[in-house]
Design an enzyme around this catalytic site. Structure first.
Site, PDB file in Angstrom:
ATOM      1  CB  THR A 126      -1.021   0.094   1.393  1.00 33.34           C
ATOM      2  OG1 THR A 126      -1.395  -1.101   1.395  1.00 33.34           O
ATOM      3  CG2 THR A 126      -2.018   1.165   1.025  1.00 33.34           C
ATOM      4  N   GLY A 131      -4.266   2.211  -2.917  1.00 34.83           N
ATOM      5  CA  GLY A 131      -4.406   0.974  -1.501  1.00 34.83           C
ATOM      6  C   GLY A 131      -5.001  -0.198  -2.401  1.00 34.83           C
ATOM      7  CG  PHE A 156      -2.387   2.204   6.164  1.00 39.06           C
ATOM      8  CD1 PHE A 156      -3.005   2.664   7.242  1.00 39.06           C
ATOM      9  CD2 PHE A 156      -3.287   2.720   4.815  1.00 39.06           C
ATOM     10  CE1 PHE A 156      -3.907   3.826   7.288  1.00 39.06           C
ATOM     11  CE2 PHE A 156      -4.063   3.530   4.962  1.00 39.06           C
ATOM     12  CZ  PHE A 156      -4.515   4.137   6.049  1.00 39.06           C
ATOM     13  CB  ILE A 157       3.970  -1.105   6.405  1.00 38.29           C
ATOM     14  CG1 ILE A 157       3.832  -0.549   5.135  1.00 38.29           C
ATOM     15  CG2 ILE A 157       4.505  -2.374   6.317  1.00 38.29           C
ATOM     16  CD1 ILE A 157       2.965  -1.146   3.914  1.00 38.29           C
ATOM     17  CG  ASP A 242      -4.794 -16.564  -4.988  1.00 38.54           C
ATOM     18  OD1 ASP A 242      -5.490 -15.872  -4.637  1.00 38.54           O
ATOM     19  OD2 ASP A 242      -4.204 -16.907  -5.989  1.00 38.54           O
ATOM     20  N   GLY A 341     -24.587  -6.039  27.520  1.00 38.34           N
ATOM     21  CA  GLY A 341     -25.406  -4.807  27.868  1.00 38.34           C
ATOM     22  C   GLY A 341     -24.134  -3.686  28.219  1.00 38.34           C
ATOM     23  CD  GLU A 365      -3.162  -9.528   3.117  1.00 41.10           C
ATOM     24  OE1 GLU A 365      -2.856 -10.606   2.404  1.00 41.10           O
ATOM     25  OE2 GLU A 365      -2.196  -8.671   3.224  1.00 41.10           O
ATOM     26  N   GLY A 366      -6.996  -6.483   1.227  1.00 42.52           N
ATOM     27  CA  GLY A 366      -8.074  -6.313   0.481  1.00 42.52           C
ATOM     28  C   GLY A 366      -9.382  -6.279   1.077  1.00 42.52           C
TER      29      GLY A 366
HETATM   30  C1  LIG Z   1      -4.296  -1.550  10.315  1.00 45.81           C
HETATM   31  C2  LIG Z   1      -3.641  -1.649   9.125  1.00 45.81           C
HETATM   32  C3  LIG Z   1      -2.861  -2.646   8.584  1.00 45.81           C
HETATM   33  C4  LIG Z   1      -2.598  -2.886   7.270  1.00 45.81           C
HETATM   34  N1  LIG Z   1      -1.490  -3.584   6.880  1.00 45.81           N
HETATM   35  C5  LIG Z   1      -0.954  -3.559   5.727  1.00 45.81           C
HETATM   36  C6  LIG Z   1       0.407  -4.222   5.527  1.00 45.81           C
HETATM   37  O1  LIG Z   1       1.199  -4.752   6.218  1.00 45.81           O
HETATM   38  N2  LIG Z   1       0.725  -4.183   4.145  1.00 45.81           N
HETATM   39  C7  LIG Z   1       0.245  -3.344   3.019  1.00 45.81           C
HETATM   40  O2  LIG Z   1       0.796  -3.125   2.140  1.00 45.81           O
HETATM   41  N3  LIG Z   1      -1.169  -2.875   3.453  1.00 45.81           N
HETATM   42  C8  LIG Z   1      -1.593  -2.818   4.610  1.00 45.81           C
HETATM   43  N4  LIG Z   1      -2.600  -2.151   4.883  1.00 45.81           N
HETATM   44  C9  LIG Z   1      -3.468  -1.502   4.037  1.00 45.81           C
HETATM   45  C10 LIG Z   1      -4.699  -1.999   3.483  1.00 45.81           C
HETATM   46  O3  LIG Z   1      -4.639  -3.305   2.787  1.00 45.81           O
HETATM   47  C11 LIG Z   1      -5.569  -0.967   2.751  1.00 45.81           C
HETATM   48  O4  LIG Z   1      -5.902   0.040   3.680  1.00 45.81           O
HETATM   49  C12 LIG Z   1      -6.489  -1.582   1.945  1.00 45.81           C
HETATM   50  O5  LIG Z   1      -6.002  -2.213   0.974  1.00 45.81           O
HETATM   51  C13 LIG Z   1      -7.688  -0.423   1.215  1.00 45.81           C
HETATM   52  O6  LIG Z   1      -6.703   0.517   0.702  1.00 45.81           O
HETATM   53  P1  LIG Z   1      -7.018   2.104   1.032  1.00 45.81           P
HETATM   54  O7  LIG Z   1      -6.981   2.303   2.556  1.00 45.81           O
HETATM   55  O8  LIG Z   1      -6.072   2.885   0.176  1.00 45.81           O
HETATM   56  O9  LIG Z   1      -8.791   2.440   0.422  1.00 45.81           O
HETATM   57  P2  LIG Z   1      -8.923   2.469  -0.838  1.00 45.81           P
HETATM   58  O10 LIG Z   1      -8.245   1.619  -1.739  1.00 45.81           O
HETATM   59  O11 LIG Z   1      -8.691   3.889  -1.334  1.00 45.81           O
HETATM   60  O12 LIG Z   1     -10.550   2.241  -0.976  1.00 45.81           O
HETATM   61  C14 LIG Z   1     -11.359   3.019  -0.221  1.00 45.81           C
HETATM   62  C15 LIG Z   1     -12.790   2.536  -0.324  1.00 45.81           C
HETATM   63  O13 LIG Z   1     -13.237   2.317  -1.659  1.00 45.81           O
HETATM   64  C16 LIG Z   1     -13.459   0.915  -2.180  1.00 45.81           C
HETATM   65  N5  LIG Z   1     -13.018   0.676  -3.264  1.00 45.81           N
HETATM   66  C17 LIG Z   1     -11.864   0.686  -3.808  1.00 45.81           C
HETATM   67  N6  LIG Z   1     -11.866   0.250  -5.113  1.00 45.81           N
HETATM   68  C18 LIG Z   1     -12.918  -0.271  -5.261  1.00 45.81           C
HETATM   69  C19 LIG Z   1     -13.500  -0.969  -6.374  1.00 45.81           C
HETATM   70  N7  LIG Z   1     -12.805  -1.487  -7.559  1.00 45.81           N
HETATM   71  N8  LIG Z   1     -14.713  -1.487  -6.222  1.00 45.81           N
HETATM   72  C20 LIG Z   1     -15.555  -1.278  -5.161  1.00 45.81           C
HETATM   73  N9  LIG Z   1     -15.071  -0.527  -4.078  1.00 45.81           N
HETATM   74  C21 LIG Z   1     -13.696   0.018  -4.133  1.00 45.81           C
HETATM   75  C22 LIG Z   1     -12.766   0.146  -0.910  1.00 45.81           C
HETATM   76  O14 LIG Z   1     -13.273  -1.056  -0.681  1.00 45.81           O
HETATM   77  C23 LIG Z   1     -12.885   1.126   0.147  1.00 45.81           C
HETATM   78  O15 LIG Z   1     -14.104   0.972   0.724  1.00 45.81           O
HETATM   79  C24 LIG Z   1      -3.135  -2.126   6.152  1.00 45.81           C
HETATM   80  C25 LIG Z   1      -4.248  -0.946   6.563  1.00 45.81           C
HETATM   81  C26 LIG Z   1      -4.575  -1.087   7.976  1.00 45.81           C
HETATM   82  C27 LIG Z   1      -5.627  -0.107   8.264  1.00 45.81           C
END
Ligand SMILES: Cc1cc2nc3c(=O)[nH]c(=O)nc-3n(C[C@H](O)[C@H](O)[C@H](O)COP(=O)(O)OP(=O)(O)OC[C@H]3O[C@@H](n4cnc5c(N)ncnc54)[C@H](O)[C@@H]3O)c2cc1C
Length: 383
Positions: A126, A131, A156-157, A242, A341, A365-366
């Site tokens: 990310t 993301g 967010f790593i 996967d 409660g 993880e998606g």
């Molecule tokens: C506590 C925490 C730990 C994490 N750990 C890691 C890690 O170790 N390594 C790493 O690489 N990442 C990590 N992440 C990142 C995480 O994988 C991402 O936050 C996640 O994949 C979503 O990306 P984003 O936050 O940029 O949201 P966005 O991609 O901007 O999405 C925002 C909203 O839009 C929706 N959306 C986006 N595209 C579509 C689509 N095509 N169709 C429908 N809806 C869509 C999403 O579902 C979401 O609801 C972590 C996040 C958190 C909060």
């Protein structure tokens, strides 16, 4: 068709359950939760007892078991304590990328310390602007001689500030069309000049793991840190998801079961209107609904893990397991709060923490939307 765990699997499940019961003390968990600290001592003990990396081959100090057996451990750990369970189960995050695509030297150097409790890994996909969509990375790796020079920011790593090395998805060919055909996975060790990690700050749940922003400023690493082939990183990342999504689904399953266990115990103990609250039919129905959802999630998670170990990689099934188990974890933990409660709203009674910890399984993880996209595109095919 056989829905029963074999004797070895039963033994692994029992060993994980007993270990968690003995070590995941509620007061210790609350201490780590409040101080936002990683449970170092418990992690070391878990590694000494081979609970970490047991799905690695023996030559890397693993136990030659599968993703299924690993999922059983993750489930039991998260069932006992959602915070400690997630923190311990994610210490080897992304290491499977090295296991599947790394060189012999990389496997020996990075996998063995993970199983021994001497190293923690991170996977950095990310970025602030990328993301859900990782088909283009702003983080670049330019090859110069026998080195890569990496520049960019990941966010967010998980384990970012605590980890010993990170596997970074970089754009190695900026001209590639489509862009994802120009990505590579490269290992960066902690302490490499130009590489810094900064904790992002307060978050809703999983407070025992750090979540960090990683900066790469002219970070030079040997070209031998490339995992697999250059410009195949995107495909390797998808293959990794996967597998890793099954582990997140197992986290969710364990969290759901843990919240349910606590709810059952509380309903049999709490009296209102001169009756145990478990005697109210509405309570019985809530518990029946919760148990049915958990059992359905378990069938999906076990099937996805079993299939994976048979070599039948099925992204649709993995996404179903991850999406469904995560939803169940959130719903069950939320209902558990209601059954407690006012007490359910308090940190001391654990279920609100299970709820907060469950919520991340629908995001990392998606997201659940991305899982549904995967399921739908598999169902619909090209049209
Ligand atoms: C506590 C925490 C730990 C994490 N750990 C890691 C890690 O170790 N390594 C790493 O690489 N990442 C990590 N992440 C990142 C995480 O994988 C991402 O936050 C996640 O994949 C979503 O990306 P984003 O936050 O940029 O949201 P966005 O991609 O901007 O999405 C925002 C909203 O839009 C929706 N959306 C986006 N595209 C579509 C689509 N095509 N169709 C429908 N809806 C869509 C999403 O579902 C979401 O609801 C972590 C996040 C958190 C909060």
């Amino acid at each position: 068709m056989d829905f029963k765990l074999n004797q070895e699997q039963q033994a692994i499940q029992k060993a994980a359950r007993d270990f968690a019961k003995g070590e995941f003390d509620k007061e210790i968990a609350l201490e780590h939760e409040r101080s936002h600290t990683f449970p170092e001592k418990i992690w070391k003990k878990a590694c000494n007892l081979n609970f970490v990396g047991l799905h690695f081959p023996e030559k890397y100090n693993g136990q030659e078991y599968g993703v299924f057996e690993n999922a059983l451990i993750v489930e039991e750990f998260c069932r006992r304590d959602s915070g400690i369970g997630v923190a311990i189960s994610i210490v080897d995050f992304a290491s499977e990328i090295i296991l599947r695509g790394g060189t012999e030297e990389q496997k020996e150097r990075y996998l063995i310390p993970i199983t021994k409790g001497e190293a923690i890994s991170c996977g950095a996909f990310t970025e602030p602007d990328h993301g859900s969509d990782i088909t283009l990375m702003n983080t670049t790796a330019v090859k110069k001689g026998d080195e890569y020079i990496i520049n960019g920011v990941k966010t967010f790593i998980t384990n970012g500030t605590r980890g010993d090395f990170v596997i970074v998805l970089c754009q190695t060919d900026r001209e590639a069309n489509p862009t994802y055909r120009g990505q590579s996975l490269i290992i960066v060790d902690k302490g490499t000049p130009g590489f810094t990690a900064r904790d992002i700050g307060e978050k809703m749940g999983i407070k025992m793991t750090s979540t960090a922003e990683l900066s790469f400023n002219d970070v030079r690493v040997p070209a031998s840190n490339l995992v697999g082939q250059e410009n195949k990183g995107f495909y390797q990342a998808l293959e990794f998801f996967d597998e890793s999504r099954i582990e997140i689904a197992a986290q969710a399953l364990g969290i759901a079961q843990g919240a349910f266990d606590r709810a059952v115990a509380y309903c049999k103990e709490r009296t209102q209107f001169n009756k145990k609250i478990a005697e109210f039919q509405v309570t019985k129905h809530k518990l029946a609904d919760m148990a049915t959802k958990i059992e359905t999630a378990r069938l999906l998670v076990y099937k996805a893990a079993w299939n994976f170990d048979q070599g039948n990689i099925d992204p649709k099934l993995t996404s179903m397991a991850k999406f469904y188990a995560a939803r169940v974890a959130v719903e069950v933990a939320e209902e558990a709060i209601q059954l407690f409660g006012g007490y359910g709203y308090m940190l001391e009674y654990e279920v609100e923490r299970f709820y907060r910890d469950a919520r991340i399984t629908e995001i990392y993880e998606g997201t659940k939307e991305i899982q549904k996209n995967t399921i739908a595109s598999s169902l619909l095919g090209k049209f």
